[in-house]
Enzyme design. Structure first.
Site, PDB file in Angstrom:
ATOM      1  CB  CYS A  77      -1.005  -0.028   1.142  1.00 35.41           C
ATOM      2  SG  CYS A  77      -2.366   1.145   0.858  1.00 35.41           S
ATOM      3  CG  HIS A 177      -4.005  -3.456   2.434  1.00 37.91           C
ATOM      4  ND1 HIS A 177      -3.057  -2.885   3.235  1.00 37.91           N
ATOM      5  CD2 HIS A 177      -4.752  -2.438   1.948  1.00 37.91           C
ATOM      6  CE1 HIS A 177      -3.226  -1.575   3.256  1.00 37.91           C
ATOM      7  NE2 HIS A 177      -4.239  -1.277   2.463  1.00 37.91           N
ATOM      8  CD  GLU A 179      -1.809  -6.171   4.902  1.00 38.38           C
ATOM      9  OE1 GLU A 179      -2.279  -5.036   5.076  1.00 38.38           O
ATOM     10  OE2 GLU A 179      -1.005  -6.454   3.982  1.00 38.38           O
TER      11      GLU A 179
END
Length: 195
Positions: A77, A177, A179
């Site tokens: 990001c 993202h 994650e």
């Protein structure tokens, strides 16, 4: 294997830590220059605003540390945007690993910021996308983007094509993202840890 997550004044660090916990990978959250330099791999996450993030990194001397890292680095990001040369957000000079100008999305029809699941398409060789389909859905939250350029290894479309992933030498970057991008994001993290 020692993983350093760079601690700076940009959010979303907790979700990166949770993602590493889920796959059983130990890590250290740190803004200590020596700890970052000696780590086997470095993750540079972030949600935030470019000028304030860069001000913090410069104050701590982390901008030069990050630029000089030789081990694999994964930026996500705003971390990816800060690895570029310049951002229109706050008219900010950034770290400059990628010779790219980060631009602001401008759209009459689409909502800005670009938030939610969108597909990315591989472009060229990208070891982080090993084991993934040619097109995968991942999760984005951003108002600024890196145009498609010589370092682009995955492309997304929102108003226009933009760089979903960049790669140069030991630096890997994702606008989305990883994650919080489900199985695809988890595979990308595992591929990074396996480099």
């Amino acid at each position: 294997m020692e993983i350093a997550i760079i601690k700076y004044n940009a959010g979303n660090v907790a979700s990166v830590m949770y993602a590493l916990d889920r796959i059983g990978q130990k890590y250290q959250l740190t803004d200590d220059q020596e700890e970052i330099k000696k780590a086997d791999k470095v993750i540079f996450p972030g949600v935030g605003e470019a000028s304030t993030a860069m001000a913090y990194l410069k104050e701590k001397g982390l901008d030069e540390v990050i630029k000089g890292l030789k081990q694999p680095v994964l930026a996500t990001c705003i971390g990816m945007q800060l690895l570029c040369k310049h951002s229109e957000e706050g008219n900010t000079d950034c770290i400059g690993v990628f010779d790219v100008e980060v631009k602001k999305f401008i759209s009459k029809d689409l909502k800005i910021p670009h938030v939610g699941w969108n597909s990315i398409v591989k472009r060229g060789e990208n070891p982080l996308m090993k084991g993934l389909k040619e097109e995968e859905f991942v999760y984005f939250v951003h108002s600024f983007y890196a145009p498609v350029n010589q370092y682009t290894t995955a492309v997304c479309e929102y108003e226009q094509p933009f760089s979903a992933m960049l790669h140069k030498d030991n630096f890997y970057a994702a606008q989305f993202h990883a994650e919080i991008s489900g199985k695809a994001g988890e595979q990308i993290l595992k591929n990074f840890l396996a480099l």
